[in-house]
Design an enzyme around this catalytic site. Structure first.
Site, PDB file in Angstrom:
ATOM      1  CD  GLN A 172       4.430  21.521  38.194  1.00 16.73           C
ATOM      2  OE1 GLN A 172       4.738  22.741  37.945  1.00 16.73           O
ATOM      3  NE2 GLN A 172       3.518  21.136  38.865  1.00 16.73           N
ATOM      4  CB  CYS A 173       7.304  23.445  31.634  1.00 15.53           C
ATOM      5  SG  CYS A 173       6.292  25.076  31.457  1.00 15.53           S
ATOM      6  CB  ALA A 174       8.756  18.437  32.929  1.00 14.24           C
TER       7      ALA A 174
END
Ligand code: PMP
Length: 422
Positions: free
Chosen positions: A379-381
């Site tokens: 999740q780009c995290a």
């Protein structure tokens, strides 16, 4: 074509808050397709939403009739394009609750907006030893520009932890403020978890110690009303593509006094008053920060998307999404082996989860086979996933056009994935 998935929604939604989902869906051509033989159930709206016909029409109309560069040509098309582009700026200002259109800078999206603040404001206002605060739930877009800035100016990044439900440790945040940071950068709503942060309170606390506050509104803007004047934040960012508008356009709101004291980030055409062999006089904001030809048609279509949203009723969309979120949380939570990730009370319409023993990518692939589009991965995290001890999650996220039946198909497909892969 209408799909067989148009239903009323459950729960305590008042009749006046109901959306006519069939009518809403008819405006989205992309939803009228089969994927692997199934009607598309598009549940990846936190990544990007689909675009309604009025937005698509605006793009076509602009190129068919008004296409010209802005702020340059004295000819009729140039005037029309400039007027529509500047009208779009006013529309975005109104949507965000900004007092003045001059406080709105068009950017490529949230990522570019945050980089602009880090590079323009950050490099000129921060010094060695200064502190910047972010949270553990930030998207890479609201983390990496600050990490780089810290390296460039010798500042220190401090990361506020989260609790087991995915809520922010506001007590820790208050403690971190004791270090008198110069800048605080926080997600209004976190993309991986859906958590809504108490940004008004956090801004108040940050201002009390003299810090400047940037709020990343990339996800929140579509799912919760925004009023930058009430929040009193110094900067706010959003991306049109998550708001039923085009990709490649977004906005940075900045308080006029701060923008006035910031140097340009990118240099080029349309951002200067005068240039000679030795000196340059920069234009006032917002032009100072919009070097080069902007995405004109996209900005104008962004305004159309905001009109569309307002016509439908942002509050009605929020109520509808809340009902979908409640249904999804309950139905997915009841599936054996499913663990929900991020279960705070204050959430936007995002459900992140894992299926015991299965990789998120594999689950997302099985769901796609059933025509259900979700996101699977970090999740780009990535730092958040490390903190949670997870390689990633599966994320379903909802929008105005989603239905209870689509969520039930998601739940059935998750059960199927367990049987198939478990
Ligand atoms: N922050 C958040 C919370 C997001 O959800 C996203 C998009 N996934 C971004 C920042 C980056 O936005 P964009 O890719 O539109 O620049």
């Amino acid at each position: 074509m209408t799909t067989p998935h148009d239903t009323a929604f459950p729960g305590p939604v008042k009749p006046e808050h109901r959306l006519d989902i069939r009518a809403v869906r008819r405006q989205f051509p992309a939803l009228r397709q089969l994927v692997h033989g199934h009607p598309l159930a598009y549940l990846d709206n936190a990544a990007t939403t689909h675009k309604p016909m009025p937005v698509l029409d605006t793009l076509v109309r602009h190129y068919e009739r008004d296409n010209a560069n802005v702020h340059r040509g004295l000819h009729t098309l140039g005037v029309r394009a400039t007027e529509a582009y500047e009208h779009a700026r006013t529309r975005v200002a109104q949507f965000l609750g900004a007092r003045d259109a001059g406080e709105i800078i068009f950017t490529r999206g949230t990522t570019e907006a945050i980089n602009l603040v880090a590079q323009s404001y950050g490099r000129t206002h921060l010094q060695p030893g200064d502190e910047i605060i972010v949270t553990a739930m930030e998207h890479h877009a609201n983390l990496l520009p600050w990490r780089r800035l810290c390296t460039e100016v010798g500042a220190t990044l401090r990361v506020v932890p989260i609790d087991d439900d995915g809520g922010l440790r506001v007590d820790e945040y208050a403690r971190f403020l004791g270090g008198t940071p110069r800048l605080v950068a926080i997600a209004h709503a976190a993309n991986a978890l859906g958590t809504v942060n108490p940004v008004a309170k956090m801004t108040r606390l940050a201002h009390a110690v003299g810090a400047v506050v940037l709020v990343d509104g990339a996800l929140a803007a579509a799912h919760t009303p925004v009023d930058v004047a009430a929040l009193d934040c110094d900067f706010y960012t959003c991306s049109a593509h998550k708001l039923y508008g085009p990709t490649g356009i977004g906005a940075l709101y900045g308080k006029a006094a701060l923008l006035a004291a910031m140097p340009p980030w990118q240099m080029g055409g349309d951002m200067v008053l005068s240039v000679d062999d030795t000196a340059v006089r920069y234009a006032e904001p917002p032009q100072r920060f919009e070097a080069g030809t902007p995405p004109i048609a996209d900005a104008i279509a962004f305004a159309s998307a905001l009109d569309w949203l307002a016509d439908l009723g942002h509050d009605r969309i929020v109520a509808h999404e809340r009902a979908l979120l409640a249904h999804a949380t309950e139905a997915l939570g009841a599936v054996e082996g499913v663990r929900l990730v991020g279960t705070t009370r204050e959430k936007v319409a995002v459900v992140s989860f894992n299926v015991e023993g299965l990789h998120a990518h594999d689950v997302a692939t099985v769901l796609d086979d059933a025509g259900v589009a979700v996101r699977g991965g970090d999740q780009c995290a990535q730092p958040l996933m490390h903190a949670l001890g997870l390689p990633g999650t599966v994320r379903a996220s909802f929008a105005a056009y989603n239905t209870v039946d689509e969520i039930d198909r998601l739940v059935d497909a998750v059960r199927h994935a367990r049987t198939l892969l478990g």
